[in-house]
Design a protein around this motif. Structure first.
Motif, mmCIF file in Angstrom:
data_model
loop_
_atom_site.group_PDB
_atom_site.id
_atom_site.type_symbol
_atom_site.label_atom_id
_atom_site.label_comp_id
_atom_site.label_asym_id
_atom_site.label_seq_id
_atom_site.Cartn_x
_atom_site.Cartn_y
_atom_site.Cartn_z
ATOM 1 N N ALA A 171 0.829 -1.210 0.000
ATOM 2 C CA ALA A 171 0.000 0.000 0.000
ATOM 3 C C ALA A 171 0.862 1.258 0.000
ATOM 4 C CB ALA A 171 -0.921 -0.007 1.216
ATOM 5 N N ARG A 172 1.942 1.242 0.777
ATOM 6 C CA ARG A 172 2.832 2.407 0.838
ATOM 7 C C ARG A 172 3.457 2.679 -0.530
ATOM 8 N NH1 ARG A 172 6.592 0.385 3.796
ATOM 9 N NH2 ARG A 172 5.318 0.512 5.692
ATOM 10 N N ARG A 173 3.891 1.628 -1.201
ATOM 11 C CA ARG A 173 4.494 1.777 -2.530
ATOM 12 C C ARG A 173 3.467 2.332 -3.516
ATOM 13 N NH1 ARG A 173 6.841 -3.664 -4.384
ATOM 14 N NH2 ARG A 173 4.607 -4.099 -4.561
ATOM 15 N N HIS A 174 2.236 1.848 -3.436
ATOM 16 C CA HIS A 174 1.161 2.302 -4.324
ATOM 17 C C HIS A 174 0.857 3.785 -4.091
ATOM 18 C CE1 HIS A 174 -2.623 1.729 -6.646
ATOM 19 N NE2 HIS A 174 -3.064 2.676 -5.839
ATOM 20 N N VAL A 175 0.753 4.170 -2.826
ATOM 21 C CA VAL A 175 0.421 5.563 -2.496
ATOM 22 C C VAL A 175 1.568 6.497 -2.855
ATOM 23 C CG1 VAL A 175 -0.073 7.164 -0.607
ATOM 24 C CG2 VAL A 175 -1.232 4.943 -0.694
ATOM 25 N N ASP A 176 2.799 6.097 -2.541
ATOM 26 C CA ASP A 176 3.947 6.959 -2.826
ATOM 27 C C ASP A 176 4.083 7.248 -4.318
ATOM 28 O OD1 ASP A 176 4.578 7.130 -0.183
ATOM 29 O OD2 ASP A 176 6.195 5.648 -0.238
ATOM 30 N N ALA A 177 3.664 6.312 -5.151
ATOM 31 C CA ALA A 177 3.762 6.514 -6.595
ATOM 32 C C ALA A 177 2.713 7.494 -7.114
ATOM 33 C CB ALA A 177 3.607 5.182 -7.317
ATOM 34 N N ARG A 178 1.692 7.784 -6.312
ATOM 35 C CA ARG A 178 0.576 8.604 -6.781
ATOM 36 C C ARG A 178 0.349 9.876 -5.967
ATOM 37 N NH1 ARG A 178 0.044 3.471 -7.750
ATOM 38 N NH2 ARG A 178 -1.016 2.702 -9.626
ATOM 39 N N ARG A 179 0.914 9.974 -4.785
ATOM 40 C CA ARG A 179 0.697 11.149 -3.955
ATOM 41 C C ARG A 179 1.488 12.337 -4.507
ATOM 42 N NH1 ARG A 179 2.961 8.965 1.550
ATOM 43 N NH2 ARG A 179 1.551 10.552 2.346
ATOM 44 N N PRO A 180 1.156 13.570 -4.113
ATOM 45 C CA PRO A 180 1.913 14.740 -4.574
ATOM 46 C C PRO A 180 3.396 14.591 -4.273
ATOM 47 C CG PRO A 180 -0.113 15.427 -3.499
ATOM 48 C CD PRO A 180 -0.002 13.952 -3.285
ATOM 49 N N ARG A 181 4.239 15.056 -5.191
ATOM 50 C CA ARG A 181 5.686 14.901 -5.028
ATOM 51 C C ARG A 181 6.214 15.725 -3.862
ATOM 52 N NH1 ARG A 181 5.045 16.028 -10.333
ATOM 53 N NH2 ARG A 181 5.992 18.084 -10.061
ATOM 54 N N GLU A 182 5.560 16.831 -3.562
ATOM 55 C CA GLU A 182 6.019 17.687 -2.482
ATOM 56 C C GLU A 182 4.815 18.182 -1.677
ATOM 57 O OE1 GLU A 182 7.512 21.516 -3.615
ATOM 58 O OE2 GLU A 182 6.242 21.609 -5.396
ATOM 59 N N VAL A 183 5.067 18.468 -0.424
ATOM 60 C CA VAL A 183 4.034 19.059 0.428
ATOM 61 C C VAL A 183 4.264 20.557 0.444
ATOM 62 C CG1 VAL A 183 3.048 19.142 2.737
ATOM 63 C CG2 VAL A 183 3.919 16.975 1.844
ATOM 64 N N VAL A 184 3.361 21.310 -0.161
ATOM 65 C CA VAL A 184 3.532 22.762 -0.222
ATOM 66 C C VAL A 184 3.012 23.395 1.055
ATOM 67 C CG1 VAL A 184 3.348 22.769 -2.734
ATOM 68 C CG2 VAL A 184 1.300 23.136 -1.347
ATOM 69 N N SER A 185 3.521 24.560 1.367
ATOM 70 C CA SER A 185 3.079 25.275 2.561
ATOM 71 C C SER A 185 1.696 25.855 2.331
ATOM 72 C CB SER A 185 4.063 26.400 2.883
ATOM 73 O OG SER A 185 3.963 27.426 1.897
ATOM 74 N N PRO A 186 0.953 26.134 3.421
ATOM 75 C CA PRO A 186 -0.360 26.778 3.254
ATOM 76 C C PRO A 186 -0.255 28.091 2.479
ATOM 77 C CG PRO A 186 -0.138 25.922 5.486
ATOM 78 C CD PRO A 186 1.211 25.775 4.832
ATOM 79 N N GLY A 187 0.862 28.826 2.671
ATOM 80 C CA GLY A 187 1.039 30.091 1.962
ATOM 81 C C GLY A 187 1.168 29.894 0.462
ATOM 82 N N GLN A 188 1.904 28.877 0.048
ATOM 83 C CA GLN A 188 2.049 28.582 -1.384
ATOM 84 C C GLN A 188 0.726 28.144 -1.996
ATOM 85 O OE1 GLN A 188 5.231 25.692 -0.684
ATOM 86 N NE2 GLN A 188 6.601 26.903 -1.977
ATOM 87 N N ALA A 189 -0.014 27.337 -1.231
ATOM 88 C CA ALA A 189 -1.316 26.884 -1.731
ATOM 89 C C ALA A 189 -2.278 28.058 -1.842
ATOM 90 C CB ALA A 189 -1.883 25.820 -0.798
ATOM 91 N N ARG A 190 -2.250 28.957 -0.850
ATOM 92 C CA ARG A 190 -3.136 30.128 -0.900
ATOM 93 C C ARG A 190 -2.802 31.011 -2.083
ATOM 94 N NH1 ARG A 190 -2.672 30.109 4.752
ATOM 95 N NH2 ARG A 190 -0.923 31.573 4.662
ATOM 96 N N ALA A 191 -1.522 31.202 -2.366
ATOM 97 C CA ALA A 191 -1.122 32.060 -3.486
ATOM 98 C C ALA A 191 -1.650 31.515 -4.813
ATOM 99 C CB ALA A 191 0.400 32.179 -3.528
ATOM 100 N N ALA A 192 -1.524 30.216 -5.000
ATOM 101 C CA ALA A 192 -2.032 29.609 -6.233
ATOM 102 C C ALA A 192 -3.548 29.716 -6.302
ATOM 103 C CB ALA A 192 -1.597 28.145 -6.314
#
Length: 312
Positions: A171-192
């Motif tokens: 399951a970990r291998r499956h999720v890691d292949a599909r989850r976002p490559r990076e965790v963005v900060s709330p500030g970066q997400a808000r800007a977008a």
């Protein structure tokens, strides 16, 4: 619910001495954790509340004095009930009209500040979890999110610890292949999201193209109750043109309001003053790679008041 307490609202009836009984106190102490476990396994707040009710009914039959670790015991009951319901939900989703998205939750600011919690309940990761089998999802959530031991997980899912280790690895291998490559900060997400909001309100095609990643995916969930795109749409040009064209044809008074859904910045959309839906986003490299538009009214009942979530 009986005289011991109310598992749905998190309140309890006082006993004659002015307090609550040990079963109620223990349940209420861990209620937010149990709800978070159930929600992450199910993606549905309504079903998670039903699981908590079932957990409560099982819990009040237990001799609490004989339970060494009440938290672990309650999590195990919740996980078992969630897994049973997850299997039932799988059949329901097979006949669901159009794409299925998790039920969005209005969350308090502290959830966004907890990076681990915010990622675990994000719409993007919850959608990845939808691609796992029920047992894989249960094992992944309990192990990777809540750090439950393999033996405890084995007792919850009816497998041996060795089998659970294998399932967790898969399951970990499956999720890691599909989850976002990076965790963005709330500030970066808000800007977008702010750039997307401006382009949306002004019907600015170029503005949308600037903020959407080339391979952005739009998923819309109307549940057969409200009109929605029948299948995911991929590509910035297609998504941007669809949005601008749809708004132009509708000629409705559209307003957008920033909010925090599932621990991440999002938008509440209103048409002629009435809530039309919630848009959550997946952001990578400062651009939006996922747009998740929930319009099904049955899934919009938890955006008026904040839901308390916790990993502990």
């Amino acid at each position: 619910m009986n005289e011991r307490g109310d598992a749905t609202t998190g309140t309890a009836e006082p006993m004659a001495g002015g307090g609550t009984d040990p079963e109620t106190e223990a349940f209420l102490a861990h209620r937010n954790l149990l709800f978070t476990v159930a929600y992450e396994m199910l993606g549905s707040a309504a079903d998670a509340e039903d699981v908590l009710q079932e957990t409560w009914l099982r819990w009040v039959k237990v001799d609490v004095g004989q339970v060494r670790d009440q938290r672990a015991y309650l999590v195990r009951i919740t996980a078992r009930r969630s897994l049973d319901r997850l299997r039932t939900m799988k059949r329901r989703k097979e006949v669901y009209v159009g794409p299925w998205l998790p039920e969005p939750l209005l969350t308090a600011p502290d959830v966004a500040e907890d990076v681990e919690l915010a990622e675990s309940v994000s719409m993007a990761l919850m959608l990845v979890l939808e691609t796992l089998s029920p047992t894989e999802r249960a094992v992944f959530v309990l192990r990777e999110v809540f750090d439950v031991g393999y033996e405890e997980i084995a007792a919850a899912v009816g497998k041996t610890p060795a089998a659970v280790r294998q399932i967790a690895h898969r399951a970990r291998r499956h999720v890691d292949a599909r989850r976002p490559r990076e965790v963005v900060s709330p500030g970066q997400a808000r800007a977008a999201l702010e750039s997307f909001q401006r382009a949306l309100e002004t019907r600015d095609l170029q503005g949308l193209l600037d903020v959407l990643a080339p391979q952005v995916v739009l998923v819309s969930d109307g549940g057969g109750v409200k009109q929605a795109v029948p299948r995911p749409v991929t590509g910035a040009a297609k998504v941007a043109r669809m949005i601008v064209s749809g708004l132009g044809k509708a000629r409705l008074a559209l307003t957008t309001e920033p909010t925090v859904i599932n621990g991440s910045p999002a938008l509440v959309l209103r048409v002629d003053g009435e809530i039309d839906g919630v848009i959550a986003v997946r952001v990578e490299d400062a651009r939006i790679t996922g747009l998740y538009y929930v319009r099904n009214p049955q899934k919009l009942t938890r955006i008026a008041s904040a839901t308390s979530l916790t990993l502990r």
